[in-house]
Design a protein around this motif. Structure first.
Motif, PDB file in Angstrom:
ATOM      1  N   LYS A  48      -2.552  10.731   3.218  1.00 13.09           N
ATOM      2  CA  LYS A  48      -2.495  11.795   2.219  1.00 13.09           C
ATOM      3  C   LYS A  48      -2.910  13.116   2.839  1.00 13.09           C
ATOM      4  O   LYS A  48      -2.283  14.155   2.638  1.00 13.09           O
ATOM      5  N   TYR A  49      -3.947  13.081   3.626  1.00 10.33           N
ATOM      6  CA  TYR A  49      -4.388  14.297   4.312  1.00 10.33           C
ATOM      7  C   TYR A  49      -3.280  14.820   5.223  1.00 10.33           C
ATOM      8  O   TYR A  49      -3.029  16.022   5.287  1.00 10.33           O
ATOM      9  N   GLY A  50      -2.593  13.922   5.889  1.00  7.10           N
ATOM     10  CA  GLY A  50      -1.559  14.323   6.821  1.00  7.10           C
ATOM     11  C   GLY A  50      -0.356  14.958   6.166  1.00  7.10           C
ATOM     12  O   GLY A  50       0.410  15.670   6.820  1.00  7.10           O
ATOM     13  N   ARG A  51      -0.156  14.716   4.885  1.00  6.45           N
ATOM     14  CA  ARG A  51       0.979  15.334   4.193  1.00  6.45           C
ATOM     15  C   ARG A  51       0.939  16.852   4.291  1.00  6.45           C
ATOM     16  O   ARG A  51       1.968  17.514   4.340  1.00  6.45           O
ATOM     17  N   ASN A  52      -0.261  17.372   4.321  1.00  5.71           N
ATOM     18  CA  ASN A  52      -0.392  18.830   4.349  1.00  5.71           C
ATOM     19  C   ASN A  52       0.126  19.434   5.648  1.00  5.71           C
ATOM     20  O   ASN A  52       0.322  20.638   5.735  1.00  5.71           O
ATOM     21  N   ALA A  60      -7.433  -0.350   5.018  1.00  6.33           N
ATOM     22  CA  ALA A  60      -6.161   0.082   4.438  1.00  6.33           C
ATOM     23  C   ALA A  60      -6.357   1.335   3.602  1.00  6.33           C
ATOM     24  O   ALA A  60      -5.523   2.251   3.624  1.00  6.33           O
ATOM     25  N   GLU A  61      -7.453   1.395   2.881  1.00  9.02           N
ATOM     26  CA  GLU A  61      -7.731   2.554   2.028  1.00  9.02           C
ATOM     27  C   GLU A  61      -7.928   3.816   2.876  1.00  9.02           C
ATOM     28  O   GLU A  61      -7.499   4.914   2.487  1.00  9.02           O
ATOM     29  N   ALA A  62      -8.563   3.662   4.037  1.00  7.59           N
ATOM     30  CA  ALA A  62      -8.772   4.823   4.913  1.00  7.59           C
ATOM     31  C   ALA A  62      -7.445   5.335   5.454  1.00  7.59           C
ATOM     32  O   ALA A  62      -7.237   6.552   5.577  1.00  7.59           O
ATOM     33  N   ILE A  63      -6.531   4.429   5.759  1.00  6.04           N
ATOM     34  CA  ILE A  63      -5.216   4.844   6.251  1.00  6.04           C
ATOM     35  C   ILE A  63      -4.448   5.582   5.162  1.00  6.04           C
ATOM     36  O   ILE A  63      -3.820   6.612   5.412  1.00  6.04           O
ATOM     37  N   VAL A  64      -4.508   5.057   3.957  1.00  6.08           N
ATOM     38  CA  VAL A  64      -3.833   5.731   2.845  1.00  6.08           C
ATOM     39  C   VAL A  64      -4.424   7.122   2.637  1.00  6.08           C
ATOM     40  O   VAL A  64      -3.695   8.105   2.480  1.00  6.08           O
ATOM     41  N   LEU A  99      -1.788  11.027  12.469  1.00  5.66           N
ATOM     42  CA  LEU A  99      -2.513  10.101  11.608  1.00  5.66           C
ATOM     43  C   LEU A  99      -3.742   9.558  12.325  1.00  5.66           C
ATOM     44  O   LEU A  99      -4.824   9.438  11.724  1.00  5.66           O
ATOM     45  N   ALA A 100      -3.597   9.246  13.612  1.00  6.56           N
ATOM     46  CA  ALA A 100      -4.735   8.753  14.380  1.00  6.56           C
ATOM     47  C   ALA A 100      -5.865   9.788  14.403  1.00  6.56           C
ATOM     48  O   ALA A 100      -7.047   9.438  14.239  1.00  6.56           O
ATOM     49  N   MET A 120       0.842  -1.195   0.000  1.00  8.60           N
ATOM     50  CA  MET A 120       0.000   0.000   0.000  1.00  8.60           C
ATOM     51  C   MET A 120       0.877   1.245   0.000  1.00  8.60           C
ATOM     52  O   MET A 120       1.820   1.360   0.794  1.00  8.60           O
ATOM     53  N   HIS A 121       0.585   2.158  -0.908  1.00  9.78           N
ATOM     54  CA  HIS A 121       1.321   3.408  -0.930  1.00  9.78           C
ATOM     55  C   HIS A 121       0.422   4.533  -1.427  1.00  9.78           C
ATOM     56  O   HIS A 121      -0.782   4.353  -1.529  1.00  9.78           O
ATOM     57  N   SER A 122       0.979   5.667  -1.676  1.00  9.49           N
ATOM     58  CA  SER A 122       0.223   6.884  -1.934  1.00  9.49           C
ATOM     59  C   SER A 122      -0.875   6.689  -2.972  1.00  9.49           C
ATOM     60  O   SER A 122      -0.633   6.213  -4.070  1.00  9.49           O
TER      61      SER A 122
END
Length: 571
Positions: free
Chosen positions: A310-314, A302-306, A279-280, A104-106
């Motif tokens: 992505k949201y956390g990158r900001n 897994a999709e929700a974590i990905v 992330l949590a 799983m990745h971006s």
């Protein structure tokens, strides 16, 4: 880690995909894969495996390929975030033919059905592949264990970008390539036994143990294993050099453009836990109680974590290896300085001439893209960008960084000014940490078999399609040569100079894996990085260039790394 790093990884990954979209048609036309011609069945400790035969364009060299072998139990459910466990034995014959799942990745990188790599992502992704020459030999072949890059966020072995067929076939070595968990799945840390961090490194370790235990059945020598990687893969290699958990599992190591003693290479427990809680929160999991937080995060899809990652990158959520841990017991800078690593290992390390230009252009495309016509870029622009970046990186004197990199650049030299931004980024993150690691390793090493390189020849087509113009010899350009693209595409995309440099690099890397020394590079003896144990000089490296231009150079990195950066990042 920071907001700025992840867009860079994503942009670079996309650029790599663009390149391989262009070359894929030519590549497949040239490379004949005999799908019906099966490789010999191999009986491993987990069960029997059937591979296939592939024939290279180069001298009709044939390989046996065993693709997508499971080495670990699927890290799902309660195993999410935990160190991986060995795969159970299977009955019958496992068909090791065809791409398996990427980890799983971006989700920003969406397969478009044109990219020649696997289209499937899953947590069930602990696979490795084995490539070996088909030619019969009584020699136990040396083994090269490949760890891919991608910023600990992206990448997979099931991609044309990392196809090691030419390295195995031309170099007459066995190459093992390993998939490992990425991003939150591979590097989430919660200061708890249920999420101890570094799961991706534990995956690499498990794959390495599998290789040691089974490679002899493929004709390989378990006592002649070389681990090698590029970018985040190289950072992983350096982590294994520092880890007590890998003692005795490999004999040699090759680090290409990256190391753990860098801003990108690892984080403290405090910073890693902070990111986990971010992330949590994005997953709407309470952080008041760690056990309950982890239970909530394991129950998330897994999709929700990905998506949440992505949201956390900001807000700077990039998960990387954690030090002061079981896997990396100390701060890497202190460990390297004190010689607390596997001193018996023989090492080859190096960097490319312009490591930072693609990163800088990806962060500031409207100012630094090489495709801009008549760019209006001034000294003030360059100074502002450098000071902005190094303020974010928490360097105490970003203004001094800008002054250092701009002091010899003319106001009218637009490409020079843009290149200075990239040089500052690359020297800080990749070049100087790698040089410091290699020099210090050489000083403490039990042998004198430590060798450095500096790649200064740009391939006719870069490993990153948008690496053109002023950007120079970019990050990942070494892989173009090492994985044999100029050999496969000789006379179509790549020049004769590229072709011979590719052969020379493959021969040097495979010689190092076989003998612990790269030997002569296009007729020039590759000398150790330090002439004597007591030497106080900077790294002596081979300047890798086209035939007739390569040379050993001394003290090349002193003005930038030793005189400027050491006091700031290696004290």
């Amino acid at each position: 880690m920071n907001i700025f790093f992840l867009p860079v990884i994503i942009t670079i990954k996309i650029m790599m995909m663009k390149l391989f979209q262009i070359t894929f048609v030519v590549f497949i036309f040239c490379q004949s894969i005999l799908a019906d011609d099966q490789a010999p069945i191999v009986d491993t400790k987990n069960g029997k495996i059937r591979g296939y035969t592939t024939t290279l364009q180069y001298n009709d060299v044939k390989l046996f390929v065993y693709e997508g072998i499971p080495y670990g139990k699927p890290p799902v459910g309660e195993r999410r975030f935990l160190p991986s466990e060995p795969i159970d034995k299977w009955d019958g014959i496992y068909n090791a033919h065809g791409y398996r799942n990427a980890c799983m990745h971006s989700m920003l990188i969406v397969p478009d059905n044109e990219i020649p790599e696997t289209k499937h992502q899953s947590e069930d992704c602990l696979f490795l592949s084995v490539y070996r020459p088909a030619k019969k030999t009584d020699e136990k072949l040396p083994v090269m264990y490949w760890i891919h890059g991608g910023g600990f966020e992206t990448g997979t072995i099931f991609s044309i970008a990392y196809d090691p067929s030419y390295l195995a076939g031309v170099g007459n070595v066995i190459v093992v390539a390993v998939n490992y968990r990425l991003a939150a799945f591979g590097f989430l840390y919660a200061d708890d036994e249920d999420a101890p961090g570094n799961a991706g490194l534990y995956d690499q370790l498990l794959g390495l143990k599998w290789t040691r235990d089974n490679i002899e059945q493929f004709g390989g020598d378990p006592d002649q294993i070389t681990i090698f990687g590029e970018s985040a893969g190289s950072m992983s290699v350096s982590s294994h050099l520092l880890s007590p958990l890998t003692k005795g599992l490999f004999k040699r190591a090759i680090m290409q453009s990256g190391t753990v003693n860098s801003w990108m290479g690892s984080n403290s427990k405090t910073e890693s836990l902070k990111k986990t809680k971010m992330l949590a929160n994005a997953l709407h999991c309470s952080t008041d109680d760690v056990k309950q937080m982890l239970k909530c995060m394991r129950n998330a899809s897994a999709e929700a974590i990905v998506e949440s990652n992505k949201y956390g990158r900001n807000v700077g959520l990039v998960l990387t290896p954690v030090h002061d841990s079981e896997y990396i017991p100390k701060n890497p800078i202190e460990a390297v300085k004190n010689g607390e690593f596997h001193r018996e290992i023989e090492l080859l390390f190096g960097v490319n001439r312009n490591e930072g230009t693609v990163f800088a252009a990806a962060i500031f495309p409207k100012l630094l893209s090489p495709t801009i016509k008549n760019p209006q870029f001034t000294r003030m622009h360059a100074q502002t960008l450098i000071e902005l970046l190094f303020g974010i990186f928490k360097i105490s004197d970003p203004k001094a960084v800008a002054e250092f990199y701009l002091k010899n650049v003319s106001d009218s030299d637009v490409d020079g000014l843009r290149g200075a931004v990239g040089a500052a980024f690359g020297d800080y993150h990749l070049t100087c940490p790698s040089i410091f690691f290699g020099e210090t390793f050489a000083k403490h090493s039990d042998s004198n078999n430590v060798f450095g390189y500096h790649l200064v020849h740009k391939p006719s087509m870069s490993g990153l399609l948008e690496c053109v113009g002023y950007m120079g010899v970019c990050h990942a350009d070494d892989l173009v040569f090492l994985f044999g693209f100029p050999i496969e595409l000789r006379g179509t995309v790549y020049s004769e100079e590229d072709y011979y440099l590719s052969l020379d690099m493959i021969n040097a890397w495979s010689n190092f894996a076989r003998y612990g020394q790269p030997g002569k590079f296009a007729g020039m003896e590759w000398q150790p990085t330090l002439p004597t144990k007591s030497s106080n000089s900077s790294a002596r490296v081979l300047q890798i260039d086209v035939r007739g231009k390569q040379q050993m150079i001394d003290n090349h990195f002193v003005p930038v790394c030793e005189n400027f950066w050491r006091q700031r990042i290696f004290v």
